[in-house]
Write a protein that holds these residues in place. Structure first.
Motif, mmCIF file in Angstrom:
data_model
loop_
_atom_site.group_PDB
_atom_site.id
_atom_site.type_symbol
_atom_site.label_atom_id
_atom_site.label_comp_id
_atom_site.label_asym_id
_atom_site.label_seq_id
_atom_site.Cartn_x
_atom_site.Cartn_y
_atom_site.Cartn_z
ATOM 1 N N TYR A 47 0.824 -1.190 0.000
ATOM 2 C CA TYR A 47 0.000 0.000 0.000
ATOM 3 C C TYR A 47 0.867 1.252 0.000
ATOM 4 O O TYR A 47 1.928 1.291 0.582
ATOM 5 C CB TYR A 47 -0.920 0.030 1.224
ATOM 6 C CG TYR A 47 -1.859 -1.137 1.317
ATOM 7 C CD1 TYR A 47 -2.096 -1.768 2.519
ATOM 8 C CD2 TYR A 47 -2.513 -1.612 0.176
ATOM 9 C CE1 TYR A 47 -2.971 -2.837 2.609
ATOM 10 C CE2 TYR A 47 -3.381 -2.686 0.256
ATOM 11 C CZ TYR A 47 -3.601 -3.292 1.474
ATOM 12 O OH TYR A 47 -4.462 -4.353 1.553
ATOM 13 N N LEU A 48 0.343 2.287 -0.635
ATOM 14 C CA LEU A 48 1.049 3.552 -0.652
ATOM 15 C C LEU A 48 0.691 4.415 0.552
ATOM 16 O O LEU A 48 1.312 5.417 0.813
ATOM 17 C CB LEU A 48 0.694 4.332 -1.928
ATOM 18 C CG LEU A 48 1.192 3.730 -3.235
ATOM 19 C CD1 LEU A 48 0.669 4.540 -4.403
ATOM 20 C CD2 LEU A 48 2.704 3.708 -3.275
ATOM 21 N N GLU A 57 -8.870 3.078 -1.462
ATOM 22 C CA GLU A 57 -7.486 2.572 -1.500
ATOM 23 C C GLU A 57 -7.000 2.414 -2.939
ATOM 24 O O GLU A 57 -5.919 2.904 -3.308
ATOM 25 C CB GLU A 57 -7.427 1.239 -0.767
ATOM 26 C CG GLU A 57 -6.078 0.559 -0.793
ATOM 27 C CD GLU A 57 -6.148 -0.862 -0.245
ATOM 28 O OE1 GLU A 57 -5.302 -1.669 -0.655
ATOM 29 O OE2 GLU A 57 -7.042 -1.161 0.566
ATOM 30 N N HIS A 58 -7.812 1.743 -3.757
ATOM 31 C CA HIS A 58 -7.413 1.508 -5.144
ATOM 32 C C HIS A 58 -7.353 2.801 -5.946
ATOM 33 O O HIS A 58 -6.430 3.007 -6.760
ATOM 34 C CB HIS A 58 -8.384 0.533 -5.808
ATOM 35 C CG HIS A 58 -8.292 -0.866 -5.301
ATOM 36 N ND1 HIS A 58 -7.092 -1.504 -5.073
ATOM 37 C CD2 HIS A 58 -9.268 -1.780 -4.985
ATOM 38 C CE1 HIS A 58 -7.326 -2.733 -4.639
ATOM 39 N NE2 HIS A 58 -8.616 -2.920 -4.570
ATOM 40 N N ASN A 97 -4.264 4.833 -4.916
ATOM 41 C CA ASN A 97 -3.055 4.197 -5.432
ATOM 42 C C ASN A 97 -2.852 4.527 -6.916
ATOM 43 O O ASN A 97 -1.742 4.847 -7.353
ATOM 44 C CB ASN A 97 -3.116 2.684 -5.231
ATOM 45 C CG ASN A 97 -2.705 2.268 -3.835
ATOM 46 O OD1 ASN A 97 -1.976 2.984 -3.150
ATOM 47 N ND2 ASN A 97 -3.179 1.125 -3.397
ATOM 48 N N VAL A 118 0.393 6.393 -8.261
ATOM 49 C CA VAL A 118 1.288 5.603 -9.110
ATOM 50 C C VAL A 118 1.407 6.211 -10.504
ATOM 51 O O VAL A 118 2.501 6.304 -11.070
ATOM 52 C CB VAL A 118 0.796 4.139 -9.199
ATOM 53 C CG1 VAL A 118 1.534 3.391 -10.304
ATOM 54 C CG2 VAL A 118 1.005 3.438 -7.864
#
Length: 338
Positions: free
Chosen positions: A2-3, A110-111, A114, A118
């Motif tokens: 996880y970031l 979360e996704h 990210n 990213v």
């Protein structure tokens, strides 16, 4: 890997904006899906837009249980006003919108975050899955096969065509900065999302598609798009016409073609809500637009089949068009009840 730190609440990063009106049967699932997120640094702004049922009371109860939830009560002014108030009241670095009768997957934030980090983008788009009232998944408004980055103008064209992306602001996460000078059109009760998206995507550098996050859309009656005609809905044509004109003057021809198709689709949508008692001027405006661009739309293979078929049927007059619409509506109602 996880970031982000997913344990505990620290600095608010995500502002979740949810306008609501008479959704007491659905708002609980919407809020619960946010409370169950694996990523915890968020604020939820619920704008009760003059609900006459217990929606406001339900929201107040959730706010008592979690300090991250803020409830704003106002007289009924429409979804655009509610969203604008939500943006003005928000504190997050990122903004995302939910409709009060929809919900999200538990790792949605979360996704989406990210992907935002990213790929270093301004906007992230999730899968939008259609769900019948019973909870059965019946299809997708947009289904993302794999994660990728696309240019913002490409994303806008896809939204207008409604082939790969939805023209809704829901199912998307935005960097706050791109909303700095933008608002939802407050005089528009149909297609308000499109104008807002068009303007923020002009500011955005690029867009990431996230195949892991899922936004669930309930198929139900009672929305602004499915209700009876009112003259206010003609503002949707104004919105689409502005995009057509603006994209043409800026030589964004892919957006221009897609916006033309959307304008024709909205013209059909409004036309099929008109009755024989509706003033002739509304019928004429819709028909004039359809007749002007139907050849172009039929020949554009990127346009959704239902719009191209409607254009073809329009050559045979309004009666056949209306009959086909009624049949399609009954099929959709049946699917919603599955």
């Amino acid at each position: 890997m996880y970031l982000f730190n997913l344990t505990g609440v620290g600095e608010i990063l995500i502002s979740v904006i949810v306008p609501l009106y008479n959704v007491e049967l659905y708002i609980g699932k919407c809020v619960t899906s946010i409370l169950e997120q694996t990523y915890c640094d968020w604020e939820l702004i619920l704008i009760n837009d003059g609900s006459q049922d217990d929606s406001g009371k339900i929201c107040d109860e959730y706010a008592k249980q979690d300090s991250r939830i803020k409830v704003i009560h106002q007289k009924n002014q429409g979804v655009s006003v509610a969203r604008n108030i939500g943006i003005e009241s928000s504190l997050g670095d990122y903004i995302t919108f939910l409709d009060a009768d929809d919900y999200i997957s538990e790792r949605y934030f979360e996704h989406m975050l990210n992907c935002m980090k990213v790929f270093s983008v301004d906007v992230v788009v999730a899968n939008m899955c259609e769900v019948a009232i019973s909870g059965v998944i019946v299809g997708y408004q947009n289904k993302i096969a794999q994660e990728e980055v696309i240019a913002s103008n490409v994303a806008m064209a896809r939204c207008l065509y409604e082939r790969q992306l939805s023209p809704s602001v829901c199912g998307k996460m935005f960097k706050r900065d791109i909303w700095k000078n933008e608002k939802f059109p407050e005089n528009c009760v149909l297609a308000e999302d499109i104008w807002a998206l068009y303007n923020v995507l002009r500011v955005a550098k690029n867009v990431a598609l996230c195949n892991k996050a899922v936004y669930y859309v309930y198929l139900r009656g009672g929305s602004a798009q499915r209700s009876v005609f009112s003259p206010h809905k003609m503002a949707a044509l104004d919105v689409c016409e502005k995009i057509v004109e603006d994209s043409y003057s800026n030589l964004q021809m892919e957006i221009y073609k897609a916006a033309t198709a959307k304008l024709v689709a909205v013209s059909f949508q409004i036309l099929l809500q008109l009755s024989t008692e509706t003033p002739k001027i509304y019928h004429e405006r819709c028909w004039n637009r359809i007749k002007k661009d139907r050849y172009t739309v039929i020949l554009d293979t990127k346009v959704k089949n239902k719009t191209r078929v409607a254009c073809f049927l329009s050559f045979f007059g309004g009666k056949l068009l209306k009959a086909a619409f009624i049949l399609s509506k009954r099929v959709k109602q049946y699917i919603c009840k599955l």
